[in-house]
Write a protein that holds these residues in place. Structure first.
Motif, mmCIF file in Angstrom:
data_model
loop_
_atom_site.group_PDB
_atom_site.id
_atom_site.type_symbol
_atom_site.label_atom_id
_atom_site.label_comp_id
_atom_site.label_asym_id
_atom_site.label_seq_id
_atom_site.Cartn_x
_atom_site.Cartn_y
_atom_site.Cartn_z
ATOM 1 N N ALA A 178 0.813 -1.220 0.000
ATOM 2 C CA ALA A 178 0.000 0.000 0.000
ATOM 3 C C ALA A 178 0.843 1.266 0.000
ATOM 4 O O ALA A 178 0.413 2.308 -0.485
ATOM 5 C CB ALA A 178 -0.929 -0.006 1.209
ATOM 6 N N HIS A 179 2.065 1.191 0.536
ATOM 7 C CA HIS A 179 2.908 2.373 0.646
ATOM 8 C C HIS A 179 3.962 2.465 -0.466
ATOM 9 O O HIS A 179 4.847 3.318 -0.415
ATOM 10 C CB HIS A 179 3.597 2.391 2.013
ATOM 11 N N GLY A 232 8.870 3.337 -0.083
ATOM 12 C CA GLY A 232 7.567 3.582 0.516
ATOM 13 C C GLY A 232 7.553 3.331 2.009
ATOM 14 O O GLY A 232 6.995 4.113 2.773
ATOM 15 N N LEU A 233 8.193 2.260 2.441
ATOM 16 C CA LEU A 233 8.235 1.941 3.861
ATOM 17 C C LEU A 233 9.137 2.888 4.637
ATOM 18 O O LEU A 233 8.784 3.343 5.726
ATOM 19 C CB LEU A 233 8.730 0.499 4.056
ATOM 20 N N SER A 234 10.302 3.208 4.097
ATOM 21 C CA SER A 234 11.261 4.045 4.815
ATOM 22 C C SER A 234 10.797 5.486 4.951
ATOM 23 O O SER A 234 11.177 6.190 5.883
ATOM 24 C CB SER A 234 12.623 4.005 4.132
ATOM 25 N N VAL A 245 16.946 5.292 -0.324
ATOM 26 C CA VAL A 245 17.673 4.027 -0.439
ATOM 27 C C VAL A 245 19.018 4.294 -1.106
ATOM 28 O O VAL A 245 19.082 4.930 -2.169
ATOM 29 C CB VAL A 245 16.873 2.997 -1.256
ATOM 30 N N VAL A 246 20.083 3.828 -0.477
ATOM 31 C CA VAL A 246 21.434 3.970 -1.017
ATOM 32 C C VAL A 246 21.973 2.581 -1.321
ATOM 33 O O VAL A 246 21.963 1.702 -0.452
ATOM 34 C CB VAL A 246 22.365 4.691 -0.025
ATOM 35 N N ALA A 288 23.911 -2.064 0.828
ATOM 36 C CA ALA A 288 22.807 -1.120 0.645
ATOM 37 C C ALA A 288 22.248 -0.744 2.005
ATOM 38 O O ALA A 288 22.500 -1.408 3.019
ATOM 39 C CB ALA A 288 21.710 -1.730 -0.228
ATOM 40 N N GLY A 289 21.484 0.357 2.029
ATOM 41 C CA GLY A 289 20.877 0.803 3.273
ATOM 42 C C GLY A 289 19.930 1.960 3.016
ATOM 43 O O GLY A 289 19.646 2.314 1.866
#
Length: 243
Positions: A80-81, A235-237, A207-208, A200-201
């Motif tokens: 949804a996000h 979307g989540l972050s 997002v990187v 990644a992070g």
């Protein structure tokens, strides 16, 4: 000499004390048999109850499994996000190449645009800790950038400093990205993959992703891992700031 054949072996009549003792023994044996029967009855009832409990427990497990199964179909809520259209910033880390000779950066731009996202900017920096960190940090701070992808500088030579420069910026690391990348790469390059530190992070909802410099590695990391999940990750972050 004793005559065993003529010896009277018939039992003498019981006196009253012997009869009372015999009756007491019979009553005691009767009580023991009754207690034993009662104990057997209790065991049977317990056994039946255990069976019913196990049957009910199995039914609950089945119901729970059905609930989990239904949850698995809740695909729309899970995504949804998701953010459908993202802005990408690409950083090529190299002291020997130019953007005109940047096959890895070109591959990222191609894949990103084919997936419906926006290629916002491309940067070229030397293999220098401060330069890499400053460039990544600047891109993360841009409102039109949702994803930063670096290419190059993830090896083990003295001038491979991309991981050292980018990792301190990350608020949350995504170790599964590098793990999956190395797992998939093993089929192509074998044990040489131990020299690749792809990672990644997430920082500030951005997002990187740090990929190697070769075009084949960039295509693998971008097409097979990053693009299928990046809309969900962004979307989540960025959920708290969006809400």
């Amino acid at each position: 000499m004793v005559d065993f054949q003529s010896r009277d072996t018939r039992r003498a009549p019981m006196d009253e004390e012997d009869e009372e003792a015999d009756e007491t023994a019979e009553e005691s044996n009767g009580r023991e048999r009754a207690d034993e029967q009662e104990e057997n009855k209790k065991r049977q009832e317990e056994s039946h109850q255990n069976y019913r409990d196990e049957r009910d427990h199995d039914g609950q497990q089945h119901d729970h499994g059905d609930q989990q199964h239904d949850h698995g179909h809740d695909h729309d809520d899970h995504h949804a996000h998701d953010v459908d259209e993202l802005g990408f910033g690409v950083v090529t880390v190299s002291s020997s190449r130019s953007l005109d000779e940047d096959a890895g950066g070109d591959a990222i731009a191609e894949l990103v645009e084919n997936d419906g996202h926006d290629m916002v900017t491309r940067e070229l920096v030397d293999d220098d800790y401060d330069s890499v960190q400053k460039t990544v940090d600047n891109l993360v701070g841009r409102k039109d950038v949702d994803v930063v992808v670096t290419t190059g500088g993830t090896g083990v030579t003295p001038d491979d400093v991309t991981i050292e420069a980018a990792t301190p910026l990350l608020e949350k690391e995504l170790p599964g990205f590098g793990e999956l990348f190395r797992s998939l790469s093993y089929d192509e390059i074998g044990t040489k993959i131990v020299g690749t530190r792809t990672t990644a992070g997430v920082v500030d909802g951005v997002v990187v992703c740090c990929l190697p410099g070769s075009e084949s590695a960039v295509r693998l990391g971008t097409e097979e891992i990053l693009l299928p999940e990046v809309s969900h990750l962004v979307g989540l972050s960025g959920r708290e700031s969006a809400e």
